[in-house]
Design a protein around this motif. Sequence first.
Motif, PDB file in Angstrom:
ATOM      1  N   ASP A  37       0.844  -1.179   0.000  1.00 26.13           N
ATOM      2  CA  ASP A  37       0.000   0.000   0.000  1.00 26.13           C
ATOM      3  C   ASP A  37       0.885   1.236   0.000  1.00 26.13           C
ATOM      4  O   ASP A  37       2.065   1.168   0.326  1.00 26.13           O
ATOM      5  CB  ASP A  37      -0.939   0.004   1.210  1.00 26.13           C
ATOM      6  CG  ASP A  37      -2.075  -0.985   1.039  1.00 26.13           C
ATOM      7  OD1 ASP A  37      -2.906  -0.763   0.137  1.00 26.13           O
ATOM      8  OD2 ASP A  37      -2.115  -1.987   1.767  1.00 26.13           O
ATOM      9  N   GLY A  38       0.294   2.354  -0.349  1.00 26.72           N
ATOM     10  CA  GLY A  38       0.997   3.636  -0.406  1.00 26.72           C
ATOM     11  C   GLY A  38       0.286   4.520  -1.404  1.00 26.72           C
ATOM     12  O   GLY A  38      -0.551   4.060  -2.184  1.00 26.72           O
ATOM     13  N   LYS A  44       5.106   1.241  -5.487  1.00 25.55           N
ATOM     14  CA  LYS A  44       4.611  -0.130  -5.333  1.00 25.55           C
ATOM     15  C   LYS A  44       5.024  -1.007  -6.514  1.00 25.55           C
ATOM     16  O   LYS A  44       5.518  -2.119  -6.330  1.00 25.55           O
ATOM     17  CB  LYS A  44       3.080  -0.122  -5.169  1.00 25.55           C
ATOM     18  CG  LYS A  44       2.610   0.526  -3.871  1.00 25.55           C
ATOM     19  CD  LYS A  44       1.100   0.570  -3.769  1.00 25.55           C
ATOM     20  CE  LYS A  44       0.428   1.468  -4.762  1.00 25.55           C
ATOM     21  NZ  LYS A  44       0.760   2.902  -4.645  1.00 25.55           N
ATOM     22  N   TRP A 111      -2.311  -2.107  -3.539  1.00 28.57           N
ATOM     23  CA  TRP A 111      -3.559  -1.540  -3.035  1.00 28.57           C
ATOM     24  C   TRP A 111      -4.326  -2.578  -2.213  1.00 28.57           C
ATOM     25  O   TRP A 111      -5.551  -2.641  -2.237  1.00 28.57           O
ATOM     26  CB  TRP A 111      -4.436  -0.975  -4.155  1.00 28.57           C
ATOM     27  CG  TRP A 111      -3.771   0.110  -4.935  1.00 28.57           C
ATOM     28  CD1 TRP A 111      -3.162  -0.020  -6.146  1.00 28.57           C
ATOM     29  CD2 TRP A 111      -3.608   1.476  -4.551  1.00 28.57           C
ATOM     30  NE1 TRP A 111      -2.640   1.183  -6.543  1.00 28.57           N
ATOM     31  CE2 TRP A 111      -2.900   2.119  -5.584  1.00 28.57           C
ATOM     32  CE3 TRP A 111      -3.989   2.212  -3.430  1.00 28.57           C
ATOM     33  CZ2 TRP A 111      -2.570   3.475  -5.531  1.00 28.57           C
ATOM     34  CZ3 TRP A 111      -3.660   3.551  -3.372  1.00 28.57           C
ATOM     35  CH2 TRP A 111      -2.962   4.165  -4.411  1.00 28.57           C
ATOM     36  N   ASN A 113      -5.111  -2.816   0.791  1.00 28.80           N
ATOM     37  CA  ASN A 113      -6.088  -2.330   1.782  1.00 28.80           C
ATOM     38  C   ASN A 113      -7.495  -2.247   1.207  1.00 28.80           C
ATOM     39  O   ASN A 113      -8.473  -2.260   1.942  1.00 28.80           O
ATOM     40  CB  ASN A 113      -5.656  -0.983   2.365  1.00 28.80           C
ATOM     41  CG  ASN A 113      -5.616   0.132   1.336  1.00 28.80           C
ATOM     42  OD1 ASN A 113      -5.596  -0.099   0.126  1.00 28.80           O
ATOM     43  ND2 ASN A 113      -5.571   1.359   1.815  1.00 28.80           N
ATOM     44  N   SER A 125       2.677  -7.054   5.311  1.00 27.60           N
ATOM     45  CA  SER A 125       2.105  -5.808   4.806  1.00 27.60           C
ATOM     46  C   SER A 125       3.212  -4.764   4.750  1.00 27.60           C
ATOM     47  O   SER A 125       3.970  -4.600   5.711  1.00 27.60           O
ATOM     48  CB  SER A 125       0.981  -5.316   5.720  1.00 27.60           C
ATOM     49  OG  SER A 125      -0.074  -6.255   5.738  1.00 27.60           O
ATOM     50  N   TYR A 127       3.843  -0.686   3.725  1.00 27.91           N
ATOM     51  CA  TYR A 127       3.336   0.625   3.338  1.00 27.91           C
ATOM     52  C   TYR A 127       4.522   1.452   2.882  1.00 27.91           C
ATOM     53  O   TYR A 127       5.500   1.596   3.615  1.00 27.91           O
ATOM     54  CB  TYR A 127       2.616   1.327   4.498  1.00 27.91           C
ATOM     55  CG  TYR A 127       2.052   2.651   4.077  1.00 27.91           C
ATOM     56  CD1 TYR A 127       0.825   2.722   3.431  1.00 27.91           C
ATOM     57  CD2 TYR A 127       2.772   3.822   4.266  1.00 27.91           C
ATOM     58  CE1 TYR A 127       0.318   3.929   2.999  1.00 27.91           C
ATOM     59  CE2 TYR A 127       2.271   5.038   3.830  1.00 27.91           C
ATOM     60  CZ  TYR A 127       1.044   5.089   3.200  1.00 27.91           C
ATOM     61  OH  TYR A 127       0.547   6.284   2.756  1.00 27.91           O
ATOM     62  N   GLU A 129       5.969   5.021   1.762  1.00 33.37           N
ATOM     63  CA  GLU A 129       5.727   6.454   1.874  1.00 33.37           C
ATOM     64  C   GLU A 129       6.728   7.195   1.000  1.00 33.37           C
ATOM     65  O   GLU A 129       7.937   6.963   1.085  1.00 33.37           O
ATOM     66  CB  GLU A 129       5.866   6.898   3.323  1.00 33.37           C
ATOM     67  CG  GLU A 129       5.554   8.339   3.550  1.00 33.37           C
ATOM     68  CD  GLU A 129       5.699   8.741   5.017  1.00 33.37           C
ATOM     69  OE1 GLU A 129       5.449   9.929   5.309  1.00 33.37           O
ATOM     70  OE2 GLU A 129       6.069   7.905   5.846  1.00 33.37           O
TER      71      GLU A 129
END
Length: 167
Positions: A37-38, A44, A111, A113, A125, A127, A129
């Motif tokens: 995710d991000g 990604k 994606w 989430n 998981s 993430y 940033e």
Amino acid sequence: MTKRTVYRFQANSLKDTTRLAEHLSAYMDQGAVIALDGDLGAGKTAFSQAVARCLGVVDTVNSPTFTIIKEYQGRLLPFYHMDVYRITELEAEELGLDEYFYGEGVTIVEWANRIEALMPAERLSIYIENLGPVERSFLLVPSGEKYQNWCEALKENKLFYDPDKLE
């Protein structure tokens, strides 16, 4: 509820992102699931491409935004690359994604989430940033003993910066 450990990896270049992919892919085995995710443009797909190369995928790996799922053959394992940004959880369920999650290969879901309820309870998981033009912060949250062991091994090898400490 058990507090989850969060590990942080600081990438100051695409080379650093590739280094993280190399270290993680060394542990990847049949049924490994990575939830990415991000924000848009966080990296990604770049991370997914690096993992694919590390797994021995020789085909060009690009974002499966419109095809949802792309399958590749790696050196030892299949590589399943998903992008679920454009579908609903119900549509994802109808696609039978669990066959990939519990299948013979390594699965990366961009994606993730958006389909949280369908994701396996045990997964890694990540993430991502965006911190600048090429700088990224990767927050890794392992769920399950296997993924916890991966992160602890990487922590022992001093791959992570400020593990367990989020500002």
